[in-house]
Design an enzyme around this catalytic site. Structure first.
Site, PDB file in Angstrom:
ATOM      1  N   ARG A 199      39.208  42.818  49.280  1.00  0.00           N
ATOM      2  CA  ARG A 199      38.072  42.539  50.146  1.00  0.00           C
ATOM      3  C   ARG A 199      36.895  43.468  49.855  1.00  0.00           C
ATOM      4  NH1 ARG A 199      39.199  39.716  54.879  1.00  0.00           N
ATOM      5  NH2 ARG A 199      36.937  39.805  55.175  1.00  0.00           N
ATOM      6  N   HIS A 208      35.897  31.922  22.931  1.00  0.00           N
ATOM      7  CA  HIS A 208      35.515  30.660  23.577  1.00  0.00           C
ATOM      8  C   HIS A 208      34.797  30.943  24.895  1.00  0.00           C
ATOM      9  CE1 HIS A 208      35.554  26.513  24.808  1.00  0.00           C
ATOM     10  NE2 HIS A 208      36.176  26.835  25.931  1.00  0.00           N
ATOM     11  N   ASP A 234      30.053  27.526  23.546  1.00  0.00           N
ATOM     12  CA  ASP A 234      31.355  27.164  22.993  1.00  0.00           C
ATOM     13  C   ASP A 234      31.998  28.237  22.116  1.00  0.00           C
ATOM     14  OD1 ASP A 234      33.483  25.213  22.746  1.00  0.00           O
ATOM     15  OD2 ASP A 234      32.891  25.100  20.636  1.00  0.00           O
ATOM     16  N   LYS A 249      31.952  25.631  32.952  1.00  0.00           N
ATOM     17  CA  LYS A 249      31.147  26.685  32.315  1.00  0.00           C
ATOM     18  C   LYS A 249      29.782  26.167  31.885  1.00  0.00           C
ATOM     19  CE  LYS A 249      34.220  27.506  29.128  1.00  0.00           C
ATOM     20  NZ  LYS A 249      35.282  26.559  29.566  1.00  0.00           N
TER      21      LYS A 249
END
Length: 332
Positions: free
Chosen positions: A263, A156, A195, A177
């Site tokens: 970081r 997906h 999809d 998305k």
């Protein structure tokens, strides 16, 4: 490190993945100019096969010691068969017809001698004929069967080509998305599948993705519905297939699934799909974040890493050198 549960493929399904001989003929008839006299053996299937624990090769040239499932007989092979005596020919026929061979492709415009053809017909082995060279026939057969029998999985997400990289956008439903994909397409990148992109393992590290035919060219965007990307942006906005190179997972900070980023390196992991580890970057979806710019930057950085340039390591090295220089100056 791969996240648990990312390998979604069930290996048991490999045992059932097979291709009928008649399907091979239908798919390669045009490209190889195949002729199938008698149309015998069309229901036989090709796929992963073992006999006495030994894996049977898929495609090969005439081989009566370890017969492959598909035998290609061209000019050199027919010349050999024409040169041997009846006793040797009988031995060859017995070996070829009693093994795992389901299909014989006679190439180079050659014809089989009568005993051979009769033996194949009696054994129910399909015989295709083509004027193409044996080398071309073998190449096309291996390529087609490699794709048809490859391990496959549907994941997906939205699959795009961004800066030459096959990029898969994943995340929970409604995380954005499709909206991000639409912005990337508007910036000149290309859609492969929305999809439900389908990935096939075509090589040791080659996860090649494409789009199911029914979804080709379409992108669903919340609030707008289904959009025809080819019609809106033109042919250049669509890519038929692409090798998967990078995954970007979109996460809402409030979802509780976002780890504190390093970081220096960001939030980078590996996701395993069909035994291939794919780099994955997690990006938070928050107000004020320009995700399209972040995705492009991630792809550019990925390209640099593929060339051996790691920004985090370069920064750490520069920092260490600066600290060493400061310490030396202090001591002096």
């Amino acid at each position: 490190m791969a996240r648990p549960g990312d390998d979604l493929f069930d290996d048991e399904s490999l045992a059932t993945r097979r291709v009928a001989v008649e399907t091979v003929f239908a798919r390669l008839k045009s490209s190889l100019g195949l002729h199938w006299p008698g149309e015998i053996g069309g229901q036989a299937t090709l796929g992963a096969t073992r006999i006495d624990g030994r894996r049977i090769p898929m495609v090969g040239y005439l081989n009566f010691i370890h017969p492959p499932q598909v035998q290609v007989i061209g000019e050199p092979e027919t010349a050999y068969l024409d040169s041997i005596d009846n006793a040797q020919l009988t031995h060859v026929l017995e070996r070829v017809t009693s093994g795992a061979t389901k299909l014989v492709v006679v190439a180079d415009g050659r014809s089989l001698i009568a005993p051979l053809r009769e033996a194949f017909e009696h054994a129910g082995i399909a015989v295709f004929e083509t004027a193409a060279s044996g080398h071309r026939a073998a190449y096309r057969l291996r390529h087609f069967l490699g794709e048809a029998l490859a391990r496959q999985i549907t994941v997906h997400g939205v699959f795009l080509e961004v800066l030459s990289i096959g990029l898969l956008l994943t995340g929970d439903p409604g995380v954005g998305k499709s909206e991000l994909a639409l912005e990337l397409i508007n910036r000149g990148h290309r859609l492969v599948a929305d999809d439900a992109p389908e990935f096939a393992l075509l090589g040791p590290d080659d996860l090649n993705g494409g789009c199911p035919p029914v979804l080709q060219d379409f992108l669903e965007v919340r609030g707008l519905g289904i959009l025809n990307i080819r019609a809106m942006f033109g042919e250049a906005a669509i890519k038929r297939r692409k090798q998967l190179g990078l995954i970007i997972r979109l996460v809402r900070p409030e979802s509780g699934t976002l780890d504190a980023p390093d970081r220096l390196t960001g939030t980078r992991t590996q996701r395993r799909i069909l035994d291939v580890d794919i780099p994955e970057i997690t990006l938070p979806v928050a107000v004020g974040h320009n995700l399209a710019v972040l995705v492009e930057a991630a792809c550019r950085d990925h390209l640099l890493r593929m060339q051996g340039h790691y920004s985090d390591e370069q920064f750490a090295t520069r920092q260490s050198q600066a600290m060493a220089a400061s310490a030396a100056a202090y001591e002096s």
